[in-house]
Design a protein around this motif. Structure first.
Motif, PDB file in Angstrom:
ATOM      1  N   LEU A  38       1.401  -8.206 -13.269  1.00 43.98           N
ATOM      2  CA  LEU A  38       0.095  -8.195 -12.586  1.00 43.98           C
ATOM      3  C   LEU A  38      -0.808  -9.328 -13.033  1.00 43.98           C
ATOM      4  N   ARG A  67      -3.882 -10.465 -15.210  1.00 42.23           N
ATOM      5  CA  ARG A  67      -5.002  -9.658 -15.712  1.00 42.23           C
ATOM      6  C   ARG A  67      -5.309  -8.562 -14.690  1.00 42.23           C
ATOM      7  N   HIS A 113      -1.628 -19.503  -7.786  1.00 35.48           N
ATOM      8  CA  HIS A 113      -0.274 -19.523  -7.219  1.00 35.48           C
ATOM      9  C   HIS A 113       0.068 -20.916  -6.692  1.00 35.48           C
ATOM     10  N   VAL A 124      -6.593 -16.746  -2.977  1.00 37.92           N
ATOM     11  CA  VAL A 124      -6.044 -15.598  -3.709  1.00 37.92           C
ATOM     12  C   VAL A 124      -7.164 -14.670  -4.201  1.00 37.92           C
ATOM     13  N   ASN A 125      -8.314 -15.253  -4.551  1.00 37.19           N
ATOM     14  CA  ASN A 125      -9.358 -14.457  -5.212  1.00 37.19           C
ATOM     15  C   ASN A 125     -10.609 -14.220  -4.381  1.00 37.19           C
ATOM     16  N   CYS A 136     -12.750 -10.131  -9.187  1.00 37.90           N
ATOM     17  CA  CYS A 136     -11.456 -10.700  -8.775  1.00 37.90           C
ATOM     18  C   CYS A 136     -10.313 -10.126  -9.605  1.00 37.90           C
ATOM     19  N   HIS A 166      -4.442  -5.066  -6.446  1.00 38.66           N
ATOM     20  CA  HIS A 166      -4.299  -4.516  -5.096  1.00 38.66           C
ATOM     21  C   HIS A 166      -3.572  -3.172  -5.110  1.00 38.66           C
ATOM     22  N   TYR A 212      -6.361  -5.686  -0.803  1.00 40.75           N
ATOM     23  CA  TYR A 212      -6.469  -7.090  -0.365  1.00 40.75           C
ATOM     24  C   TYR A 212      -6.148  -7.200   1.121  1.00 40.75           C
ATOM     25  N   LYS A 226      -1.340 -13.792  -0.889  1.00 42.04           N
ATOM     26  CA  LYS A 226      -1.587 -13.439  -2.296  1.00 42.04           C
ATOM     27  C   LYS A 226      -0.326 -13.623  -3.134  1.00 42.04           C
ATOM     28  N   PHE A 250       2.609 -12.013  -3.652  1.00 43.69           N
ATOM     29  CA  PHE A 250       3.344 -10.993  -4.395  1.00 43.69           C
ATOM     30  C   PHE A 250       3.843  -9.932  -3.421  1.00 43.69           C
TER      31      PHE A 250
END
Ligand code: SAM
Length: 514
Positions: A51, A53, A170, A214-215, A232, A236, A270, A288, A290
């Motif tokens: 994950l 943080r 990423h 992403v954030n 942030c 998710h 998300y 994102k 993942f």
């Protein structure tokens, strides 16, 4: 903020409970405890290999409690936008431009806003003002604005830059993707060749574009994306346990949507919890980077709702993604075992999706026809159907007639639709959330109207009181949730209406002597 909570000097001794408050020494930590224990965050920042943080509850948290409030590191227009004022984000038509840089704005007041300073300063590397020619449609010139606001922090606000640089970009996964190419042309090259800003290398620009994608939080209503240093970190989940709202300064407020136990991860969504698994997975994978492996994503029936199922042409049974929704090869009927290829199903879904697009401006009867037609192709709760049900549940009693003029059958229909969608919302977006608030508001209106239509003599009988009590419960829950929204939002206005209606219902209840 990484300075000591007592003296602001450099600090690395974190509060063991919340891992947020930080001190330069044990003495300062002890000194601050009396105050800090009243404010100690209900979460701590943790780290895991999968994950990165994430946030974990450091104590039990009640539904509705504020978990964190976070001011934006920066705000900017969404990447894809039509020309907007770079101060207040309202659409602009080119009739006024910033006297310093030439970007279109609303007025001299907006031109002076500190928000606009980064691109204003950087655009002055050009020898002539910026010229925007395409209005009232998407304009790729604006794709550089939010990245520029981030990049500007490097030399002007080092602490914010440091916070930003800790965020996940990423970068490696984005290389060779379509979005990387688009960012190369519309951001990296535009900044260098049109704005003549040469201070940032391509890697820095791409990292920042990744960080924003992403954030960034898309703020509902205006065309704004916000970056928030603490919020942030929320991970998710397809069934999130927190809900987000924004105040008028666009600070983000994260609340517990449901009761959260100490040690549980704090999650947000998300994507959209009312989308089907394939769509959520696609969105998470492509924006994102993942793969979500939550229990909902792994369950082909989506907790028995069949939100993503299509219907079998042979026996009308539910066809689910097989062998697993995370690696689907086909849709397979749960009743007769017949399968349909992904291509065939995707083709059908695409055609149905195209019909959806035109419903927004059509009479409600067209949406009803859509629901009738798709009842032979899609499961009852399919996300396409649920989307339409939610839209028309809100429109009955508002769009074509007011609720007190609505034909009895249509009032029943509105109530049924609200109940159907609320069952799903309570599963996928549970608790103190905007969606549940809106649905309870609409359902409360139906029940209140049913009471109003009772003949006078029935209004003093027990079933009438039950109706009033149900309306009161629904309106109470709706007002509590909707009034948490920013005052700029329509939802807030509905919250006020729910409060007024509740008052009236409570008066009627008080008169009931059954
Ligand atoms: C907004 S950031 C969250 C903070 C991030 N973990 C960090 O360390 O900065 C989003 C990223 O966190 C990771 N992430 C968040 N939720 C996840 C989940 N449910 N499963 C796997 N990765 C997740 C993914 O790498 C995702 O792109």
């Amino acid at each position: 903020m990484t300075g000591c909570y007592v003296c602001q000097s450099p600090a690395n001794l974190y509060c063991g409970k919340c891992h947020v408050a930080v001190y330069c020494s044990k003495d300062h930590q002890k000194q601050d405890w009396k105050l800090h224990k009243t404010q100690c965050s209900p979460y701590r920042i943790c780290q895991s290999p999968t994950l990165g943080r994430y946030l974990e509850a450091s104590r039990d948290i009640a539904a509705g409690d504020v978990i964190l409030t976070d001011s934006p590191l920066l705000l900017g227009p969404k990447q894809v936008t039509m020309p907007v004022c770079l101060g207040c984000f309202s659409p602009v038509d080119g009739s006024y431009s910033c006297s310093q840089c030439g970007w279109p704005m609303c007025s001299s007041d907006c031109e002076m806003m500190s928000l606009h300073k980064p691109e204003c300063q950087l655009s002055q590397s050009r020898s002539s003002p910026v010229q925007v020619k395409k209005f009232l449609q998407m304009n790729e010139m604006y794709e550089c604005i939010t990245p520029l606001r981030c990049l500007w922090l490097r030399d002007n606000e080092p602490q914010k830059w440091k916070d930003l640089m800790q965020m996940e970009s990423h970068y490696e996964e984005r290389k060779n993707t379509d979005i990387f190419e688009i960012n190369q042309t519309n951001v990296a090259e535009f900044v260098q060749k049109y704005l003549f800003v040469k201070d940032f290398n391509d890697e820095e620009v791409h990292k920042i574009c990744g960080i924003i994608d992403v954030n960034g939080f898309e703020i509902p209503g205006p065309n704004i994306v916000g970056l928030y240093g603490k919020a942030c970190l929320l991970e998710h989940s397809c069934i999130p346990n927190t809900a987000r709202a924004y105040d008028q300064q666009l600070n983000i407020i994260v609340r517990a949507a449901v009761p959260i136990k100490k040690g549980e991860h704090l999650t947000t969504t998300y994507s959209d919890p009312m989308w089907g698994t394939t769509n959520r997975q696609y969105h998470l994978r492509t924006t994102k980077y993942f793969k979500c492996i939550c229990s909902r994503c792994q369950d082909p029936t989506e907790l028995g709702t069949h939100l993503s199922s299509i219907l079998c042409k042979s026996c009308s049974g539910n066809m689910i993604l097989s062998p697993s929704p995370l690696n689907p090869e086909a849709y397979v009927c749960q009743d007769c075992g017949i399968s349909t290829s992904m291509e065939e199903a995707d083709f059908m879904l695409k055609q149905i999706g195209e019909r959806l697009v035109v419903l927004k401006d059509a009479p409600l009867s067209v949406s009803e026809a859509f629901l009738r037609d798709t009842s032979k192709q899609l499961s009852e709760n399919h996300y396409y159907r649920t989307d339409v049900k939610f839209a028309i549940a809100q429109m009955y009693g508002r769009k074509e007639e007011d609720i007190d003029e609505l034909h009895k059958d249509l009032l029943d229909r509105k109530e049924q639709l609200c109940r159907d969608v609320l069952r799903l919302a309570d599963l996928f977006s549970p608790g103190v959330t905007r969606l549940c608030g809106l649905l309870r508001f609409e359902l409360g209106q139906c029940i209140r109207e049913r009471y109003r239509r009772l003949p006078k003599k029935h209004k003093i009988q027990a079933p009438a009181k039950t109706l009033l009590q149900e309306a009161a419960d629904l309106l109470k829950q709706a007002s509590v949730v909707l009034l948490l929204e920013s005052q700029m939002q329509d939802e807030y206005q509905l919250g006020l209406q729910a409060e007024d209606d509740l008052e009236e219902v409570n008066k009627l209840l008080a008169k009931c002597r059954i």
